[in-house]
Design a protein around this motif. Structure first.
Motif, short mmCIF file in Angstrom:
data_model
loop_
_atom_site.label_atom_id
_atom_site.label_comp_id
_atom_site.label_asym_id
_atom_site.label_seq_id
_atom_site.Cartn_x
_atom_site.Cartn_y
_atom_site.Cartn_z
N ALA A 1 -50.25 -30.50 18.54
CA ALA A 1 -49.87 -31.65 18.74
C ALA A 1 -51.23 -32.76 17.89
O ALA A 1 -49.90 -33.87 17.84
CB ALA A 1 -50.33 -31.49 20.07
N VAL A 2 -52.31 -32.22 17.72
CA VAL A 2 -52.85 -33.75 16.75
C VAL A 2 -52.99 -33.57 15.94
O VAL A 2 -52.88 -34.93 15.11
CB VAL A 2 -54.43 -32.87 17.63
N ALA B 1 -59.04 -28.85 27.26
CA ALA B 1 -58.46 -29.60 28.45
C ALA B 1 -57.10 -28.64 28.57
O ALA B 1 -56.45 -28.02 29.54
CB ALA B 1 -57.53 -31.00 28.12
N LEU B 2 -56.56 -27.94 26.99
CA LEU B 2 -55.52 -26.71 27.40
C LEU B 2 -56.28 -25.74 28.54
O LEU B 2 -55.43 -25.14 29.47
CB LEU B 2 -54.53 -26.36 26.09
N VAL C 1 -49.37 -31.80 29.31
CA VAL C 1 -50.02 -32.27 29.94
C VAL C 1 -51.92 -32.61 30.13
O VAL C 1 -52.34 -33.73 30.62
CB VAL C 1 -49.72 -31.18 31.58
N ALA C 2 -51.87 -31.33 29.07
CA ALA C 2 -53.05 -32.26 28.82
C ALA C 2 -53.36 -32.69 27.64
O ALA C 2 -54.77 -33.55 27.86
CB ALA C 2 -53.58 -30.61 27.92
N THR C 3 -52.49 -33.39 27.36
CA THR C 3 -52.75 -34.67 26.78
C THR C 3 -52.99 -35.85 27.40
O THR C 3 -53.60 -36.18 26.66
CB THR C 3 -51.36 -34.87 25.33
N THR D 1 -56.49 -35.16 28.54
CA THR D 1 -57.52 -36.05 27.89
C THR D 1 -57.08 -37.88 27.37
O THR D 1 -57.51 -37.57 26.58
CB THR D 1 -57.28 -35.38 26.43
N ASP D 2 -56.24 -38.47 28.07
CA ASP D 2 -56.02 -39.83 28.05
C ASP D 2 -56.05 -40.18 26.03
O ASP D 2 -56.25 -41.31 26.04
CB ASP D 2 -57.27 -40.62 28.42
N ARG D 3 -54.89 -39.29 25.47
CA ARG D 3 -54.20 -39.83 24.44
C ARG D 3 -53.53 -39.83 25.23
O ARG D 3 -52.49 -39.57 25.77
CB ARG D 3 -54.45 -38.31 23.69
N ASN E 1 -50.71 -37.61 20.65
CA ASN E 1 -50.66 -36.50 19.77
C ASN E 1 -48.92 -36.36 20.19
O ASN E 1 -48.60 -37.03 21.34
CB ASN E 1 -50.70 -35.51 21.38
N VAL F 1 -49.04 -28.73 27.00
CA VAL F 1 -49.82 -29.57 26.01
C VAL F 1 -49.63 -30.81 26.53
O VAL F 1 -50.74 -31.88 25.84
CB VAL F 1 -49.41 -29.29 24.47
N VAL G 1 -56.16 -26.20 31.64
CA VAL G 1 -54.39 -26.36 32.92
C VAL G 1 -54.23 -25.20 32.46
O VAL G 1 -53.64 -25.29 33.76
CB VAL G 1 -54.07 -27.59 31.92
N ARG H 1 -60.64 -31.76 22.50
CA ARG H 1 -60.66 -31.95 23.39
C ARG H 1 -59.13 -31.61 23.83
O ARG H 1 -59.46 -31.33 24.76
CB ARG H 1 -60.86 -34.32 23.61
N LEU H 2 -58.32 -31.75 22.98
CA LEU H 2 -57.71 -30.89 23.03
C LEU H 2 -56.72 -29.74 24.07
O LEU H 2 -56.62 -28.88 25.11
CB LEU H 2 -55.67 -31.60 22.84
#
Lengths: 369, 757
Positions: free
Chosen positions: B349-350, B328-329, A79-81, A84-86, A227, A77, B332, B324-325
């Motif tokens: 997380a968000v 992206a996950l 790294v993915a954050t 996503t440039d958050r 995040n 989570v 990954v 988006r996350l």
């Protein structure tokens, strides 16, 4: 961990603690060599390789040592954050490897973990935006050359990761200087009539302590630009006892305390901390009130170290229940009313029932008065 | 003559291997049926349910529902086959009913599943409760491992469920081929499964013989190769299958079974069910099934609404970031589409700022997404009703609408079972009988008013979601009800009364957790008496109360730890509320076995009484309670009384103190000169203004005494030969405003009253 302006050479043997990207340069290079997955702009490695770097694995014939022992999901989570440039906020009580994870993430992603701001009550806005070289400013007036960039500004220009430690210890107005940077990805410099636009790859990894009271909580506006990943405390008692024993031994050497085996007492302190923290006894049969203090591993370390110092200087050098009782009472009772109730309940319903904990019960009752 | 093989070339048999409760499978089944348009549909399920298919057309039958088959003579032995909107079997049923295609169930009859071995006498209960077919080797896990995935659920989701069906028939062929490979590698050993498959083949042959042109079979993926005949070797012959089935019918006595629809819930779908295919995210599956476009975006918007409903601000911008996350996950983790794991990670997380508490709301309200199904009134009787009928019959009770009073003697077995039945039904809100006060002493007599009402039948149907027998349903209902400390304590008391020992352990465990988390001493005080009584009188009802006593003592210990802090600084109204519970707890404590917890109570009372910030009412009450319990001697109590009534306090405080002290009977004051004289001299020392303030308060305390007690008190006070007027006025119960003016009258009355004695 200081803001080294001039990075020491990696092979300088006198350096007490090299940066992550220097210490693990081989592993990073090996990963980069085998990594054929797509990389986000300005990233040195693909997200997959970054996860492997943190959790360990194999790259070609190089063994990647695990940097973080814990949940794979959390690191994914995180790294993915960043991908996503958050912005990423790592939360956790002290001693959960927040700074450690942030340093290694920065080292793996942008190859530079030194763009660091340490948040304190005295951190000013210039640490996040920019400062001035006053001699130059007076001599030449505002100019690009007189501007002293902050780590954030450098990271924006180079498309790198900026790290902020203890974000919540900064004053709120300084924290809010980040909002523009994170949402607009630009930093205006009104004195020069220009602005610095962030390059792709720029991001911020912040760490904060979620159990400390009385610090500057993030404003909702800032919070929602991050995040959040909560790093948990050590999962098992063996793991935690190991961490405490190692740290206590290290501190003991620094304090020149005589070496003695205190593993039984350490186990007991850690058990008390874990039980109160989780609100449940180890056998799972009695539920407990959770005191307001954080009861972190770091506090368990200081309780044991304090007890050890007591035993060494005023006792016979053997760590006993009486030596840790005072420290543990102080660590648990942070709120004089509610925590005292929780502690009394714990002593009466749990400690008292354990036949081999008699000495501990008596010592704690004595302290509690 | 029918062909021997299960899948002859003509008429074509299409086997659709599915994952039970898999939304992707459900969509694919629907598409395959639309495409193939079979004229006969066979579904894995008990043939007894064939008669229930007609109800599917009824708009009142709304999933989640379950086919429930139970032994008519023993409703506790039951098996259920739940269906959600997104179950492939349900979609197949709906399609068949909508298209007038004959449909039947082909699994082993429930009569045999619930049957008992023939060599055991018929009245011996089954060795273990039957919960339907057992779980086999997990085929999907084997396939997933072969593909290098550690999580079978996720693998199936990626490979089958999340794939938008291009050609649905294609994916079923692939599933059958994959399962054939697994079953070639790991041949099925379980006799039960082999018999089930033999039976399915038997009915499949029968359908073909019946003249069906195109047959579709919907069954678990595991059985697909056995029915499609793709397993290696010669497909089993009809004779072989019949022989296999005869083994079963030779050893098992078929039970008389009733099948019906019962309402189901999403959360119980989550539990392992008769299919051996549990689902822990029915809400998520329902969503995947019902929304085809922008499923992820819709889901996270729904999540945001859940959070907003809990006053957690969640902006649309954050929902965008969560989407988006999640994507992206998925990248990954190298998955084709974000699954539930990615969505929940992104949500935490968000949207939840890393908080597990907030995520808990999402899981409970969206991922599980509680929903209650509905069943038409015309569906056959539920087992709970049958169980009540059977119990009533064996207890010789009639369903008589005319109210009738009866007194039970709990020492006789029959009466005890009646009482048990009625208490349990009351837990299920079926108030067939209501308890009434009974004269006479002893805990073994119980009065009831019994009257049956037709609407109670409806309540029984509603209650049938809790279980198939009165005992199991009442137990589960009790556990469900215990959602707070007080509710838990009541539930325990009810559980003891209704003799439901099976759930007591869970309830006491839960109570312990509630008590630990609770800082509300009043709540604990309120819970204690019910607990103590339950452990004290549980033995009358033959319930083992050792664990209860342990919990009651633990609760008491917790009360003691927090009592003094909780009572300090209360205002007068709160003190009045607490007093009642304090007294009830105090009365209950001596019923506990002696031990540190019991002694702790008196120590806690003493500690609290010593606090300076305890409200006066409680201060007085505590001294009195301690004195009555012989934990404080008279002299000390008199000192306390004196101190409380001395110059330092204001008059109303003193009056509150006296009220607390005198509550619970005048005998003490009548017989204890020392205390009475302290009180008397205090009253005498009041100024006129003070007296007016204090009079109504004092009257409140003294007004509770019996008239005879007041008379005795008056005599005692008179004997003290102090200035008696003010005291006497109060005790006689006059509360007119201008007492000074009435003094001569009162003096006369005093003489009169005194003369009476």
């Amino acid at each position: 961990m200081t803001d080294a302006v001039t990075a020491p050479a990696a092979d300088d043997a006198t350096v007490l603690r090299p940066h992550a990207e220097q210490q693990f340069a081989d592993e990073l290079a090996a990963l980069a060599a085998v990594d054929d997955r797509p990389r986000p702009a300005s990233w040195r490695l693909s997200p997959w390789a970054v996860v492997t770097y943190l959790l360990g694995g194999v790259a070609g014939d190089t063994v990647i040592t695990p940097k973080y022992v814990g949940s794979r999901r959390l690191i994914e989570v995180a790294v993915a954050t960043v991908a996503t440039d958050r912005a990423l906020l790592l939360l956790g009580v002290p001693g959960t490897a927040k700074s450690w994870v942030s340093e290694h993430l920065a080292a793996a992603i942008s190859g530079d973990s030194t763009l660091l701001i340490q948040g304190t009550a005295g951190t000013g806005e210039e640490s996040i935006r920019y400062g001035w070289n006053y001699a130059r400013l007076l001599a030449e007036g505002p100019s690009e050359a007189a501007l002293v960039p902050s780590p954030v500004l450098i990271a924006m220009r180079t498309g790198a990761i900026a790290r902020i430690e203890e974000l919540t210890r900064m004053p709120s107005d300084v924290q809010d200087a980040l909002i523009t940077v994170l949402s607009e990805k630009t930093l205006p410099v009104p004195e020069l009539g220009t602005e610095v636009a962030a390059r792709r790859g720029f991001n911020v990894i912040a760490t904060a302590n979620d159990r400390d009271r009385g610090v500057n909580d993030l404003s909702a506006a800032l919070r929602r630009r991050f995040n959040t990943v909560v790093l948990p405390l050590p999962a098992g008692i063996e793991e935690e006892v190991g961490i405490v024993a190692t740290r206590v031994a290290e501190l003991g050497r620094t304090l020149d305390l005589p070496v003695a085996d205190a593993s039984e007492e350490i186990r007991r302190v850690v058990t008390v901390f874990r039980e109160l923290r989780s609100g449940l006894t180890t056998d799972g049969r009695t539920a407990l009130k959770v005191p307001s203090g954080s009861l972190s591993t770091a506090e368990a370390i200081s309780v044991v170290t304090g007890g050890w110092a007591l035993a060494a200087h005023f006792g016979d050098g053997v760590l006993r229940a009486a030596d840790v009782a005072g420290g543990i009472t102080g660590a648990v009772i942070k709120d004089p009313v509610a925590d005292r109730v929780a502690w009394t309940e714990y002593l009466e319903t749990v400690v008292r029932q354990r036949s081999d904990w008699r000495d501990f019960y008596r010592a704690c009752r004595e302290v509690a008065g | 003559m029918v062909s021997d093989t299960a899948a002859p070339a003509r008429p074509p048999v299409r086997v659709l291997g599915v994952r039970h409760h898999g939304p992707g499978s459900a969509r694919a089944v629907r598409a395959a049926l639309e495409h193939d348009r079979p004229d006969r549909l066979l579904i894995e399920g008990p043939p007894e349910a064939d008669a229930l298919v007609a109800f599917v057309a009824d708009p009142d039958l709304q999933p989640p529902v379950a086919v429930l088959a139970y032994r008519t003579d023993d409703p506790a032995a039951a098996a259920f086959w739940p269906f959600a909107e997104f179950s492939p079997e349900w979609q197949a049923l709906r399609w068949a009913v909508d298209n007038d295609v004959p449909v039947s169930f082909i699994d082993l009859p429930a009569a045999l599943v619930l049957g008992r071995p023939k060599d055991v006498p018929p009245d011996t209960p089954a060795a273990e409760p039957v919960t339907g077919p057992t779980l086999r080797t997990d085929p999907i896990a084997l396939l997933a491992r072969a593909a290098g995935h550690d999580d079978p659920e996720r693998w199936w989701e990626d490979v089958v469920e999340n794939r938008s069906p291009g050609d649905p028939l294609d994916s079923f062929a692939a599933v059958t081929a994959a399962m054939t490979a697994v079953r070639t590698e790991h041949p099925e050993q379980d006799t039960r499964t082999l018999r089930r498959e033999a039976h399915m083949r038997k009915l499949l042959r029968a359908a073909v013989k019946d003249g069906a042109q195109r047959v579709a079979v919907v069954c678990g993926a595991w059985h697909a190769p056995a029915l499609a005949g793709t397993l290696p070797g010669r497909p089993p012959t009809a004779a072989a299958d019949n022989a296999l089935l005869r083994e079963l019918t030779a050893t098992t006595r078929a039970a008389k079974v009733t099948a019906t629809w019962v309402p189901w819930t999403h959360s119980r779908l989550a539990a392992r069910s008769g299919y051996g295919a549990g689902v822990d995210s029915p809400g998520w599956y329902g969503h995947l099934f019902s929304s085809t476009e922008h499923a992820l975006e819709r889901w996270l918007s729904g999540t945001a609404q859940v959070l907003r409903a809990h006053d957690l601000p969640t902006s649309t911008a954050n929902v965008i970031e969560a989407v988006r996350l999640a994507r992206a996950l998925a990248v990954v983790r190298e998955r084709p589409e974000p699954g539930l794991t990615e969505v929940l990670d992104a949500t935490r997380a968000v949207l939840c700022d890393g908080s597990d508490l907030a995520l808990g709301f999402v899981v409970a309200e969206a991922v599980v997404g509680e929903r209650l199904g509905q069943v038409p009134d015309s569906a056959p009787a539920v087992p709970l009703t049958a169980d009540v009928r059977a119990s009533a019959k064996s207890l010789r009770l009639k369903f008589d609408p005319k109210p009738r009073e009866t007194v039970l003697d709990l020492r006789t077995a029959n009466d005890r079972r009646r009482s048990q039945l009625w208490w349990r039904l009351r837990i299920l809100d079926v108030d067939w009988a209501a308890p009434t006060q009974v004269s006479g002493t002893g805990t073994f007599r119980e009065g009831w008013t019994v009257a049956w009402r037709p609407d109670l039948e409806v309540r029984l149907v509603e209650a049938s979601m809790w279980g198939t027998t009165v005992e199991s349903a009442a137990g589960r209902r009790l556990v469900d009800r215990a959602d707070s400390l007080a509710a838990c304590a009541t539930a325990i008391a009810d559980g003891v009364t209704a003799e439901l020992p099976a759930v007591l352990d869970e309830l006491t465990g839960r109570l312990d957790r509630f008590a630990a988390a609770s800082a509300d001493i009043t709540g604990l005080l309120r819970a204690l008496p019910a607990l103590v009584r339950a452990q004290r009188y549980g033995s009358v009802r033959g319930v083992d109360t050792a664990a209860l006593a342990g919990v009651a003592q633990a609760v008491l210990t917790r009360i003691c730890a927090g009592l003094s802090a909780a009572l300090g600084g209360l205002n007068d109204d709160a003190a009045r509320d607490v007093r009642e519970h304090l007294e009830a707890a105090h009365d209950a404590v001596p019923l506990l076995p002696p031990g540190p917890a019991r002694d702790g109570w008196y120590a806690a009372l003493a500690e609290t009484a010593d606090r300076r910030d305890v409200p006066a009412l409680l201060g007085g009450r505590l001294v009195r309670l301690l004195m009555d319990a012989d934990r404080m001697d008279r002299g000390q109590a008199a000192d306390r009384l004196h101190a409380a009534l001395s110059v330092g306090q204001d008059a109303s405080e003193k009056a509150y103190w006296v009220e607390g002290f005198t509550a619970g009977g005048a005998l003490l004051l009548i017989h204890d000169r020392e205390l009475l004289s302290v009180l008397d001299s205090w009253v005498a020392s009041l100024s006129a203004d003070e007296f007016l303030t204090v009079a109504p308060l004092l009257r409140r305390g003294f007004g509770q005494f019996e008239p005879a007690e007041r008379g005795n008190l008056l005599t005692a006070a008179r004997a003290l030969s102090h200035n008696p007027v003010s005291t006497v006025v109060e005790m006689a119960g006059f509360d007119e405003a201008d007492l000074a003016a009435a003094a001569p009258v009162l003096a006369t009355v005093r003489v009169l009253l005194g003369g009476l004695r």
